[in-house]
Design an enzyme around this catalytic site. Structure first.
Site, PDB file in Angstrom:
ATOM      1  N   GLN B 269      14.151 -27.432  43.681  1.00 48.68           N
ATOM      2  CA  GLN B 269      14.388 -26.127  43.095  1.00 48.68           C
ATOM      3  C   GLN B 269      13.183 -25.698  42.261  1.00 48.68           C
ATOM      4  OE1 GLN B 269      16.337 -23.165  43.705  1.00 48.68           O
ATOM      5  NE2 GLN B 269      17.194 -25.093  44.385  1.00 48.68           N
ATOM      6  N   HIS B 272       9.985 -23.858  43.633  1.00 52.36           N
ATOM      7  CA  HIS B 272      10.011 -22.449  44.056  1.00 52.36           C
ATOM      8  C   HIS B 272       9.208 -21.573  43.119  1.00 52.36           C
ATOM      9  CE1 HIS B 272      12.573 -21.983  47.516  1.00 52.36           C
ATOM     10  NE2 HIS B 272      13.508 -22.754  46.998  1.00 52.36           N
ATOM     11  N   GLU B 337      23.839 -21.151  41.159  1.00 47.98           N
ATOM     12  CA  GLU B 337      23.584 -20.740  42.541  1.00 47.98           C
ATOM     13  C   GLU B 337      23.860 -21.921  43.492  1.00 47.98           C
ATOM     14  OE1 GLU B 337      19.469 -20.075  43.292  1.00 47.98           O
ATOM     15  OE2 GLU B 337      19.807 -18.968  45.156  1.00 47.98           O
ATOM     16  N   HIS B 338      23.202 -23.072  43.218  1.00 49.96           N
ATOM     17  CA  HIS B 338      23.403 -24.285  44.015  1.00 49.96           C
ATOM     18  C   HIS B 338      24.040 -25.344  43.129  1.00 49.96           C
ATOM     19  CE1 HIS B 338      19.651 -22.410  45.672  1.00 49.96           C
ATOM     20  NE2 HIS B 338      20.270 -22.616  46.816  1.00 49.96           N
ATOM     21  N   ASP B 371      19.509 -25.218  52.603  1.00 46.23           N
ATOM     22  CA  ASP B 371      18.509 -24.153  52.611  1.00 46.23           C
ATOM     23  C   ASP B 371      18.060 -23.810  54.025  1.00 46.23           C
ATOM     24  OD1 ASP B 371      18.470 -23.900  49.904  1.00 46.23           O
ATOM     25  OD2 ASP B 371      16.705 -25.145  49.577  1.00 46.23           O
ATOM     26  N   HIS B 430      48.503  18.702  45.367  1.00 44.90           N
ATOM     27  CA  HIS B 430      48.898  17.409  45.926  1.00 44.90           C
ATOM     28  C   HIS B 430      50.414  17.381  46.158  1.00 44.90           C
ATOM     29  CE1 HIS B 430      44.930  16.093  44.560  1.00 44.90           C
ATOM     30  NE2 HIS B 430      45.115  14.905  45.118  1.00 44.90           N
TER      31      HIS B 430
END
Lengths: 440, 440
Positions: B269, B272, B337-338, B371, B430
């Protein structure tokens, strides 16, 4: 007979028809920058000063001078009291509407795949998705002149059907005016807490939380331009439903309907708002003339005739088309919020429709039945967003987590693939993490 | 051994632990206003001047001086050529990844309820929802240093599985540098058209359309801060997927794993982005020490060690917890996220997880397998948005229309209810539209 209005006529065979139509759909931009500047300030103050800022803005905008946010909360007992205080007729109508909305969304929860699932591969690897409800949701309900109990049902019930533990409603009460129907609807839909606050300050309180008001995970519900701007700003900190524009109805009619019914259906959109848009597509010129006559005949008896007149004069269109098939093509360009198909064979034409928030089929399905009690949600995508978005639903109150369990055997085959691709992207740690799981 | 990093340690029993943790998660605001101002200008020019503006910005930002937008398009033949030019190993890896991603999303299309449904009530009233795919979707793929073919698969395949007719990819090629893996992935995923443009100008072209580039209904895919700001601005004109923040991994480990594997998963991670965040939750203090040792041992061999070091030093946390149950509670606060669960009984703990983008269960399920090729989507909610949002999926490329057909008998019962509620809201048209359908 003073309230007469000549609705703009178009014909699909006119030169430049499509451009004229599309430019008639787009609304002039609102004064976004000025509104946005106010909203940024309000949100920042609520984020920093919490309850104190909420009280100050409620005093400023709603003229309510209350010493603590706790006193702005309405208890479940008071909500039930509001319900019990309604007339029998109103109580029954609200009961039936709530039951039907609940029944439809319970069906939707099953059919729209709001459940966890998983499958196993030959090597023992298991893949799937886990579905969980959101923990806490905020519902914005407009107060003042446009107080709609039906909106409470339509926003709160899908959240509760989804399994949301805590639904928090905010509703402004300018000058302290509370709407008993709105409070009764909150009780009936199982809303957990209600605060009488509104505007950007309410959106900020729900997004960031204050000492008294808990932060939520998503904010849904309609509001004015300040509320819309605030929702757009807090998107990301919390989820939001959509930014709704003025309401729209598109009626496709083959000329076999009662023109009075069509005129009244156009009115029922126009009475919402001077910017609301009502459009008729019909292959029968004489029928269009009859609808125009019905409009003039029925308009004087409408209490909201000023709004209807302005909306029809500025935004409505009566469009003559070649045939119903062409009407369906044009309907897909318009991608209307509400689409009525008033025709002998409504399902034949509905087959051809790709883009619409809700499709009302047959002469007995007036849009107003859908607005209140048919069961489907009345929160629908406006301004051509039906091209890519959906009615509010149970699926808006759940989210999914991917579930991945790779077996030891799976890690061998997948590891080789991941390693190759990761090296191709220059991400060596990704590759090594996969390679370490390979048997030597 | 120069590349050594001491990762910040926390203990859940420390005073103020939860506040420290939550403040470690929040990222400082980027220079949004300056970026936003540029984006507003670029979007306005693309909206007004179309192709000419796209060419001018592509010259300015990507240093490509091309006379026409048509020459910025890459044909399907060129895409196939890129695929055929890959090594056998790369071709196989990409094939397997594409097959697995397709298989998973085909299962998802069924299980996640991406189909139409309808039911009939006793009086003949029929209610349901119609599901249709979006007509045309735009996929943004970053170019330059972070060119990820896996992202092409993850964005394009779900769109095609959903039934999107036309998928248009944009990818910037600064100085004309094209990435063959990215183009091969586009061919393999069935992308229909590719334009080598990027930045806010590409987002604007897809949202508004130009003479050469057709407007789309939704834009998905990751991008830099300008792309993110542009997506936020065009939201409403088109749909967007999400505004993604820096990537995150949270590892829950019971201390029975290989510390080298855990360290490498944290690296995968961290490599990145310097802002990426890697967190370990573990009840075993000695195991945490071992992971720290593995970090120092493995870091020197990483080509991207500078990025990893910065990310670990600034953003990573090694957190000692009381037990795995507490780790799960904390994981729900983080909403990562993960989420990797490296433990003897991963499913037992996964049961306790409510909020995570993807859950990787067991020691063989490294995040990097997910991934690239496990099958589930790698586009996942970041920055705690897993509290309310989901992985990219087939459901992002379909939308629903409510279907309502009220029978004549249904219009009698529903009409009375709608009339009462509409009068309660002061909407007479209506009410009248419903009343007109009542038998006298």
């Amino acid at each position: 007979m003073s309230a007469e209005v000549k609705v703009k006529r178009l014909n699909s065979k006119d030169a430049g028809f499509k451009e004229t139509l599309l430019s008639s759909l787009s609304l002039p931009m609102a004064d976004d920058e000025a509104i946005d500047a106010v909203v940024v300030k309000v949100l920042a103050q609520v984020k920093t000063n919490g309850d104190a800022a909420v009280l100050a803005f409620t005093k400023q905008f709603d003229r309510l001078d209350i010493p603590s946010v706790a006193e702005l909360e309405i208890s479940r007992e008071e909500l039930e009291g509001a319900y019990q205080g309604l007339s029998v007729e109103q109580k029954n109508a609200l009961d039936i509407a709530a039951q039907r909305v609940r029944a439809y969304h319970e069906k939707q929860k099953i059919e729209a795949g709001c459940h966890s699932w998983e499958y196993e591969e030959a090597d023992g690897t298991r893949l799937g998705q886990k579905v969980t409800a959101l923990d806490r949701v905020g519902i914005y309900v407009p107060g003042g002149k446009a107080a709609y109990p039906s909106s409470v049902l339509m926003n709160a019930i899908p959240a509760k059907v989804a399994g949301v533990q805590e639904v928090i409603m905010v509703v402004p009460t300018p000058d302290g005016a509370r709407n008993p129907l709105v409070l009764a609807a909150a009780w009936l839909s199982g809303v957990d807490r209600v605060f009488t606050i509104g505007g950007a300050q309410a959106v900020g309180a729900l997004a960031y939380g204050t000492k008294t008001i808990p932060s939520v995970d998503k904010i849904v519900g309609p509001g004015n331009a300040y509320v819309a701007a605030a929702k757009r700003r807090v998107f990301g900190t919390v989820g939001i439903d959509m930014i709704a524009g003025p309401s729209e109805i598109l009626v496709l009619c083959d000329g076999t309907s009662n023109p009075d019914w069509i005129a009244m259906d156009l009115f029922s959109q126009a009475e919402h708002d001077e910017l609301a848009q009502s459009i008729l597509l019909c292959p029968d010129e004489q029928f269009i003339d009859q609808v125009q006559e019905s409009i003039n005949k029925l308009l004087p008896e409408m209490p909201r005739k000023k709004v209807i007149e302005a909306s029809l004069a500025n935004r409505a269109l009566l469009i003559q088309v070649k045939d119903m098939a062409e009407a369906c093509e044009i309907a897909n360009d318009i991608a209307a919020e509400h689409l009525e198909i008033c025709a002998a064979e409504p399902r034949k034409w509905a087959e051809l429709i790709r883009h619409a928030g809700a499709i009302f089929m047959g002469n007995y399905t007036s849009e107003s039945l859908g607005d209140y009690c048919a069961g489907p949600n009345h929160v629908l995508p406006t301004a051509r967003t039906a091209r890519f978005s959906s009615p509010l639903g149970v699926y808006d109150f759940i989210k999914r987590s991917s579930m991945i369990e790779v077996s030891e055997a799976g890690a061998q085959t997948l590891g080789a693939v991941a390693s190759t691709l990761a090296h191709g992207e220059g991400l060596t740690a990704h590759a090594r993490a996969a390679e370490m799981r390979l048997k030597k």
